[in-house]
Design a protein around this motif. Structure first.
Motif, PDB file in Angstrom:
ATOM      1  N   LEU A  50      89.437  81.956 -49.264  1.00 34.97           N
ATOM      2  CA  LEU A  50      91.536  81.059 -49.974  1.00 34.97           C
ATOM      3  C   LEU A  50      92.342  81.171 -49.262  1.00 34.97           C
ATOM      4  CD1 LEU A  50      89.608  83.796 -52.878  1.00 34.97           C
ATOM      5  CD2 LEU A  50      89.380  81.296 -52.317  1.00 34.97           C
ATOM      6  N   SER A  51      92.933  82.066 -48.817  1.00 29.61           N
ATOM      7  CA  SER A  51      94.320  81.265 -47.991  1.00 29.61           C
ATOM      8  C   SER A  51      94.370  80.458 -47.539  1.00 29.61           C
ATOM      9  CB  SER A  51      94.889  81.994 -47.145  1.00 29.61           C
ATOM     10  OG  SER A  51      95.021  83.760 -48.057  1.00 29.61           O
ATOM     11  N   ALA A  83      93.775  76.966 -48.820  1.00 25.47           N
ATOM     12  CA  ALA A  83      95.213  76.622 -50.150  1.00 25.47           C
ATOM     13  C   ALA A  83      95.934  76.549 -49.424  1.00 25.47           C
ATOM     14  CB  ALA A  83      95.437  78.076 -50.758  1.00 25.47           C
ATOM     15  N   LYS A  88      96.862  78.270 -55.523  1.00 30.82           N
ATOM     16  CA  LYS A  88      97.118  79.850 -55.736  1.00 30.82           C
ATOM     17  C   LYS A  88      97.455  79.553 -56.773  1.00 30.82           C
ATOM     18  CE  LYS A  88      99.281  82.325 -53.201  1.00 30.82           C
ATOM     19  NZ  LYS A  88      99.938  83.652 -51.992  1.00 30.82           N
ATOM     20  N   ASP A  93      95.982  87.207 -58.101  1.00 26.86           N
ATOM     21  CA  ASP A  93      95.825  85.621 -58.210  1.00 26.86           C
ATOM     22  C   ASP A  93      94.960  84.954 -58.413  1.00 26.86           C
ATOM     23  OD1 ASP A  93      98.548  85.666 -57.152  1.00 26.86           O
ATOM     24  OD2 ASP A  93      98.670  85.598 -54.520  1.00 26.86           O
ATOM     25  N   PHE A 152      92.661  81.284 -58.561  1.00 27.94           N
ATOM     26  CA  PHE A 152      92.546  80.112 -57.282  1.00 27.94           C
ATOM     27  C   PHE A 152      91.901  79.170 -58.402  1.00 27.94           C
ATOM     28  CE2 PHE A 152      93.010  83.610 -54.278  1.00 27.94           C
ATOM     29  CZ  PHE A 152      93.676  83.096 -53.329  1.00 27.94           C
TER      30      PHE A 152
END
Lengths: 126, 126
Positions: free
Chosen positions: A47-48, A51, A58, A66, A68
């Motif tokens: 996910l990081s 993003a 995010k 958080d 998404f």
DNA sequence: CTGCATGCAAAAACTTTGCACCGCC
DNA sequence: GGCGGTGCAAAGTTTTTGCATGCAG
């Protein structure tokens, strides 16, 4: 060098077909159907990464974890103060706000994030 | 019934004289000068309370811990992607965006939060 | 083969909470 | 005095990271 990974692909596809802005935990739970051994760490890492690459967004809503969003087209978000749901919001006439913001500013504006708060249709008294 | 507390008063006053949007940790460190025994829990409790009362603003920037702003007048924030600093930004012509946002929306818009991202004057190449 | 990605688990980072005591009203 | 606020510490939540192994290039 970025290497292909089935997990990353699946996470991105999952987000593309969801419109409720899932949390990492929700992504994780859903990924387990196809990847029973996937780990939460892998979900967070991807996910990081996605993003950072700009392939997902995010959202830091100010409530809980958080969230998404697989939709990278410019749009805005509404967060319900009652139930905490997060909805997409199309708002016209805001395309120029980076320029407005940069007018009296010495640095560089590269992007923006807008969150509207209030009561969603379900929680609204009417 | 809300009771006066010297700690809460001090936290609020501290935020009013800072323009760098401190984190809870920073507030805590600074409060210790006047209240050597103050606890981080008390700082968090009062920051949440003040934010709920609308006497301060909580900022969720997407990087690291939440930050707090004693300036409740409408204004926006800029977050530097390089150094992570948070700056105030006056942007004209955005007063009506709640109305714009509410036009095609069935719920109730009560407020909004705008974050601009980019490079601050210090981190900007020029 | 080489090295990035993964799974797993531990740890870090951030925030909230239970409880006994303190101090405003 | 009564009740909300505080300090302290423990626990909760969310996210990151170290390391051995697995798989793409």
């Amino acid at each position: 060098m970025l290497k292909y990974s089935r997990q990353r692909e699946a996470i991105k596809n999952f987000l593309l077909q969801r419109y409720d802005h899932p949390t990492a935990e929700t992504v994780y739970t859903n990924m387990k159907e196809d990847f029973p051994n996937i780990s939460l760490g892998t979900v967070y890492r991807n996910l990081s990464l996605l993003a950072e690459l700009g392939e997902i967004q995010k959202l830091s809503t100010g409530f809980g974890p958080d969230r998404f969003d697989g939709n990278t087209a410019p749009h805005y978000h509404f967060i319900c103060n009652s139930c905490g749901c997060v909805l997409d919001l199309e708002v016209g006439g805001l395309d120029h706000i980076n320029i407005l913001a940069g007018q009296d500013f010495d640095g560089e504006i590269e992007g923006h994030q807008v969150y509207f708060y209030g009561k969603c249709p379900n929680c609204s008294p009417s």
